[in-house]
Scaffold this active site. Sequence first.
Site, short mmCIF file in Angstrom:
data_model
loop_
_atom_site.label_atom_id
_atom_site.label_comp_id
_atom_site.label_asym_id
_atom_site.label_seq_id
_atom_site.Cartn_x
_atom_site.Cartn_y
_atom_site.Cartn_z
N SER A 13 0.91 -7.55 -9.70
CA SER A 13 1.63 -6.92 -10.81
C SER A 13 1.55 -7.81 -12.04
O SER A 13 1.70 -9.03 -11.94
CB SER A 13 3.11 -6.72 -10.46
OG SER A 13 3.24 -6.11 -9.21
N GLU A 99 12.42 -13.11 -5.65
CA GLU A 99 11.73 -11.86 -5.99
C GLU A 99 12.47 -10.68 -5.35
O GLU A 99 12.69 -9.65 -5.99
CB GLU A 99 10.27 -11.89 -5.50
CG GLU A 99 9.54 -10.60 -5.88
CD GLU A 99 8.10 -10.54 -5.40
OE1 GLU A 99 7.62 -11.51 -4.79
OE2 GLU A 99 7.46 -9.50 -5.64
C1 LIG Z 1 4.54 -2.10 -6.21
C2 LIG Z 1 3.91 -3.31 -5.58
C3 LIG Z 1 3.80 -4.49 -6.31
C4 LIG Z 1 3.19 -5.61 -5.74
N1 LIG Z 1 3.06 -6.74 -6.51
C5 LIG Z 1 2.46 -7.83 -5.99
C6 LIG Z 1 2.28 -9.02 -6.77
O1 LIG Z 1 2.64 -9.06 -7.94
N2 LIG Z 1 1.70 -10.09 -6.21
C7 LIG Z 1 1.28 -10.06 -4.92
O2 LIG Z 1 0.79 -11.08 -4.44
N3 LIG Z 1 1.40 -8.95 -4.16
C8 LIG Z 1 1.98 -7.83 -4.67
N4 LIG Z 1 2.10 -6.70 -3.90
C9 LIG Z 1 1.59 -6.72 -2.54
C10 LIG Z 1 2.72 -6.71 -1.51
O3 LIG Z 1 3.38 -7.96 -1.47
C11 LIG Z 1 2.11 -6.34 -0.14
O4 LIG Z 1 1.52 -5.06 -0.26
C12 LIG Z 1 3.19 -6.30 0.92
O5 LIG Z 1 3.73 -7.58 1.14
C13 LIG Z 1 2.65 -5.77 2.25
O6 LIG Z 1 1.54 -6.49 2.66
P1 LIG Z 1 0.19 -5.73 3.01
O7 LIG Z 1 -0.13 -4.77 1.90
O8 LIG Z 1 -0.80 -6.77 3.37
O9 LIG Z 1 0.56 -4.83 4.27
P2 LIG Z 1 0.37 -5.21 5.80
O10 LIG Z 1 0.98 -6.56 6.07
O11 LIG Z 1 -1.06 -4.99 6.17
O12 LIG Z 1 1.28 -4.11 6.48
C14 LIG Z 1 0.82 -2.79 6.76
C15 LIG Z 1 1.93 -2.06 7.50
O13 LIG Z 1 2.20 -2.73 8.75
C16 LIG Z 1 3.57 -3.11 8.83
N5 LIG Z 1 3.68 -4.44 9.47
C17 LIG Z 1 2.93 -5.55 9.19
N6 LIG Z 1 3.32 -6.59 9.96
C18 LIG Z 1 4.36 -6.13 10.73
C19 LIG Z 1 5.19 -6.74 11.72
N7 LIG Z 1 5.04 -8.01 12.06
N8 LIG Z 1 6.16 -5.97 12.28
C20 LIG Z 1 6.33 -4.65 11.92
N9 LIG Z 1 5.55 -4.03 10.99
C21 LIG Z 1 4.59 -4.75 10.41
C22 LIG Z 1 4.05 -3.19 7.38
O14 LIG Z 1 5.46 -3.00 7.29
C23 LIG Z 1 3.27 -2.05 6.74
O15 LIG Z 1 3.91 -0.82 6.95
C24 LIG Z 1 2.68 -5.55 -4.43
C25 LIG Z 1 2.78 -4.36 -3.70
C26 LIG Z 1 3.37 -3.25 -4.27
C27 LIG Z 1 3.43 -1.97 -3.46
#
Ligand SMILES: Cc1cc2nc3c(=O)[nH]c(=O)nc-3n(C[C@H](O)[C@H](O)[C@H](O)COP(=O)(O)OP(=O)(O)OC[C@H]3O[C@@H](n4cnc5c(N)ncnc54)[C@H](O)[C@@H]3O)c2cc1C
Length: 251
Positions: A13, A99
């Site tokens: 973001s 955050e």
């Molecule tokens: C609006 C928005 C703004 C963002 N801004 C930033 C930013 O500024 N900087 C930045 O670095 N990132 C940013 N992100 C990224 C965000 O931090 C990640 O998308 C988020 O932490 C989830 O990680 P992932 O996408 O790798 O999902 P994953 O970790 O791959 O998860 C996929 C799914 O599996 C589930 N899951 C994963 N592990 C587990 C577990 N151990 N137990 C149960 N369920 C699990 C999750 O809940 C999810 O539903 C942003 C995301 C959004 C949507």
Amino acid sequence: DDFVINGQKIWTSTADRADMCFLLVRTEPDAPKHKGISYVLVPMDTAGIEVQPLRTMSGNLGENSFNQVFFTDVRVPKTNVVAGRGLGWTVANTTLKHERNSLNANPEGTLLKVRDLMQRETINGVAAIESPIYRDRLMKLQARALTMKTHGMRMLTCSLKGESPGVAGLVSKLQNCQINFDMATLALDVLGELGVLYEHTKYERARAYWQTHSMFSLGLIIGGGTAQIQKNIISERGLGMPREPKPAQGK
Ligand SMILES: Cc1cc2nc3c(=O)[nH]c(=O)nc-3n(C[C@H](O)[C@H](O)[C@H](O)COP(=O)(O)OP(=O)(O)OC[C@H]3O[C@@H](n4cnc5c(N)ncnc54)[C@H](O)[C@@H]3O)c2cc1C
């Protein structure tokens, strides 16, 4: 004297507007997983950084300041490490705590907007607020929103007294982000077919505020750590329940 950083990060973001960013980089490859990461501050105008805007379901390219960032041979002085080499995981958890608090918008203002919408919009000629089904949903959301308002005051009191809120502090982001999304869902249900209009036609309400708010608030259930991860943290760190299995432990 410098680290040379290569890699990429999606979902960043406001990277297109930022002067600085922090990176979590693996600086100690031989240390155990969480002890090998450092937290490094990097000016965004450093050579080798490329910011690419993303198109998302809630906005066109560049409209909502969502990006992916590429780092190619980016040189950063080792003096830019925060706290010390290998301590990045601890620093990152503190950053994440702040955050999550900042994403924890109190839903009371949105509740009033939904109520106003339900007073204005009609279903079969009757104001939506007169429908027992929609009013029941609004009342349930009001109860949740007011609970979280009181909860927020409790957090503020803790903070003013310099006390740790403990498990109560972990609940706010999880609850408030979900309530905001549920309110947007109610608003879209009240709007019915008008809730799918985007192109600023004469039937569109509030320049598609609820359509955009619905998708944005859905994103906040994921951003800063997903709801599922928040629940894991609450159960493990807050309630002391057994930790989930970690197949990659120690790697
Ligand atoms: C609006 C928005 C703004 C963002 N801004 C930033 C930013 O500024 N900087 C930045 O670095 N990132 C940013 N992100 C990224 C965000 O931090 C990640 O998308 C988020 O932490 C989830 O990680 P992932 O996408 O790798 O999902 P994953 O970790 O791959 O998860 C996929 C799914 O599996 C589930 N899951 C994963 N592990 C587990 C577990 N151990 N137990 C149960 N369920 C699990 C999750 O809940 C999810 O539903 C942003 C995301 C959004 C949507």
